[in-house]
Motif scaffolding. Structure first.
Motif, PDB file in Angstrom:
ATOM      1  N   ASN A 161       0.820  -1.205   0.000  1.00  0.00           N
ATOM      2  CA  ASN A 161       0.000   0.000   0.000  1.00  0.00           C
ATOM      3  C   ASN A 161       0.857   1.260   0.000  1.00  0.00           C
ATOM      4  O   ASN A 161       0.490   2.267  -0.609  1.00  0.00           O
ATOM      5  N   CYS A 162       1.997   1.221   0.668  1.00  0.00           N
ATOM      6  CA  CYS A 162       2.892   2.383   0.652  1.00  0.00           C
ATOM      7  C   CYS A 162       3.373   2.656  -0.760  1.00  0.00           C
ATOM      8  O   CYS A 162       3.411   3.812  -1.198  1.00  0.00           O
ATOM      9  N   ARG A 163       3.728   1.614  -1.487  1.00  0.00           N
ATOM     10  CA  ARG A 163       4.209   1.790  -2.858  1.00  0.00           C
ATOM     11  C   ARG A 163       3.086   2.266  -3.790  1.00  0.00           C
ATOM     12  O   ARG A 163       3.326   3.057  -4.707  1.00  0.00           O
ATOM     13  N   ALA A 164       1.871   1.806  -3.552  1.00  0.00           N
ATOM     14  CA  ALA A 164       0.756   2.120  -4.448  1.00  0.00           C
ATOM     15  C   ALA A 164       0.033   3.409  -4.070  1.00  0.00           C
ATOM     16  O   ALA A 164      -0.471   4.125  -4.938  1.00  0.00           O
ATOM     17  N   ALA A 165      -0.041   3.712  -2.793  1.00  0.00           N
ATOM     18  CA  ALA A 165      -0.822   4.857  -2.320  1.00  0.00           C
ATOM     19  C   ALA A 165      -0.031   5.676  -1.310  1.00  0.00           C
ATOM     20  O   ALA A 165       0.510   6.733  -1.633  1.00  0.00           O
ATOM     21  N   GLY A 166       0.051   5.188  -0.057  1.00  0.00           N
ATOM     22  CA  GLY A 166       0.811   5.945   0.923  1.00  0.00           C
ATOM     23  C   GLY A 166       0.749   5.358   2.305  1.00  0.00           C
ATOM     24  O   GLY A 166      -0.145   4.571   2.631  1.00  0.00           O
TER      25      GLY A 166
END
Length: 414
Positions: free
Chosen positions: A80-85
């Motif tokens: 999720n960090c890589r895709a959104a934050g």
């Protein structure tokens, strides 16, 4: 960098990530990195209750009670960090300011960076060195003004770093130097990372964030609070570290999550470790220690051109000699088969000679394969070199590869 106890914690997390299936929850436990303190003795950040209310699984870490993960798995948090934050509480780290006419000349006796050569409002990774050229700690240092330097040091290194800086400062001042310091214990530190970091934060400030690039430092109003903002992080993603008055930290965290409409998630130490490993970033205490020079650690780029010529920092003779002649060992990355490599796993050449050891390793949630970093003898460090990695007494195939494993997305001028 930014370790403070992750050096053993990360190894436990990496093994558990490798053993988990995507979407599964990892159960918290007390890790080897935790101090011997009873839970009542652990320090709590200003966001402790916020973590618990949001399902944070708290673990002892560098003397603090910190969230390992929240309701989602470490695997999902990483993705999720890589895709959104992701929003991290990194308030356990130590921010400090050095002020005075001689603040920069003083600090340059202790670190390898060319701070004097920086433009005001810019910063860089640097390394505190000892008399043997080894790394006492790594730090992000910012030249705020000619008489003001701001830096953040690792939580697990706080006591030794402050003692080291303080002792040298006292001697420096006795010789007539003008410098003093302030430890920012009144402030908390949030790290907002990922592709939505800038769009979300922009909703909370009037300052145009598109004009703030990787490594830049600003003081500005964010959601009604006077903050220090550095465009940096420990994930390889674009993002910010936000120093906010502690009494405003929870309100700011809630505002960030609300403005993201649930896309930015609170994230714990588990994903923080997998993210930094995928980004090929050093973890102090594991990938860099007091016997490791910046040259050996692959951080020669952090040694300013002027500093290479003039020296003037602790251990300069050792470090400058390595820059000229080459270091005996070098930090490299690996892909490998079999179980994920662990810290201290032996690395053998194709003919069975021991040539080094792993310092960090685990399963990459993004690449879906084993990654690791470690040190090997110079001359055997080139990408494509095939090696054997010994795990639990068994030999596994590995190959040296370039880092970062996952491309970084730092926001820089085009």
């Amino acid at each position: 960098m930014r370790g403070g106890g992750l050096w053993q914690l990360g190894q436990c997390l990496s093994r558990r990530i490798a053993q988990s299936k995507p979407g599964s929850a990892l159960k918290p436990r007390t890790f080897a990195a935790a101090p011997a303190a009873e839970p009542a003795e652990l320090k709590k950040t200003a966001l402790y209750d916020f973590h618990v209310e949001n399902g944070g699984k708290m673990v002892p870490f560098a003397g603090w009670s910190m969230p390992l993960q929240y309701k989602d798995s470490i695997m999902d948090s990483t993705l999720n960090c890589r895709a959104a934050g992701s929003l991290f509480d990194v308030s356990h780290m130590c921010g400090l300011s050095l002020r005075g006419r001689d603040a920069i000349p003083f600090l340059e006796t202790l670190v390898v960076a060319d701070i004097a050569g920086m433009r005001p409002g810019t910063g860089s990774l640097t390394v505190f060195t000892n008399e043997r050229g080894g790394a006492i700690d790594d730090s992000v240092v910012t030249k705020v003004q000619d008489d003001h330097v701001y830096l953040v040091v690792n939580a697990g290194c706080r006591d030794k770093d402050l003692a080291h800086i303080g002792a040298h400062m006292e001697a420096f001042k006795k010789k007539g130097g003008v410098v003093d310091w302030h430890i920012h214990d009144e402030r908390s530190l949030l790290a907002l990372q990922g592709p939505l970091a800038a769009p979300v934060l922009q909703l909370l400030t009037k300052v145009d964030l598109s004009k703030i690039y990787f490594g830049d430092f600003h003081t500005l109003d964010i959601h009604g609070s006077h903050c220090f903002l550095t465009r940096t992080g420990y994930t390889g993603e674009d993002g910010f570290e936000i120093s906010v008055p502690s009494e405003k930290a929870v309100d700011l965290a809630k505002a960030i999550l609300e403005k993201s409409e649930g896309k930015v998630r609170p994230t714990g130490l588990g994903a923080r470790d997998s993210l930094r490993l995928e980004a090929g970033l050093c973890l102090y205490g594991n990938d860099m220690e007091q016997h490791t020079t910046p040259v050996e650690a692959g951080l020669s780029w952090a040694i300013g051109k002027r500093r290479r010529k003039e020296g003037g920092f602790l251990g300069a003779d050792v470090i400058l000699k390595q820059l000229e002649e080459g270091p005996p060992v070098r930090r490299v990355g690996f892909f490998s088969t079999g179980p994920p490599p662990r810290s201290h796993s032996e690395i053998l050449s194709s003919n069975g000679e021991k040539i080094g050891e792993v310092t960090s390793g685990g399963f990459s949630p993004c690449l879906k394969k084993n990654i690791a970093m470690g040190y090997v003898k110079s001359g055997l460090h080139k990408p494509g070199t095939e090696v054997k990695i010994i795990i639990r007494g068994k030999s596994n195939d590995g190959v040296i590869t370039k880092m970062p494993f996952v491309p970084t997305k730092y926001y820089k001028p085009s």
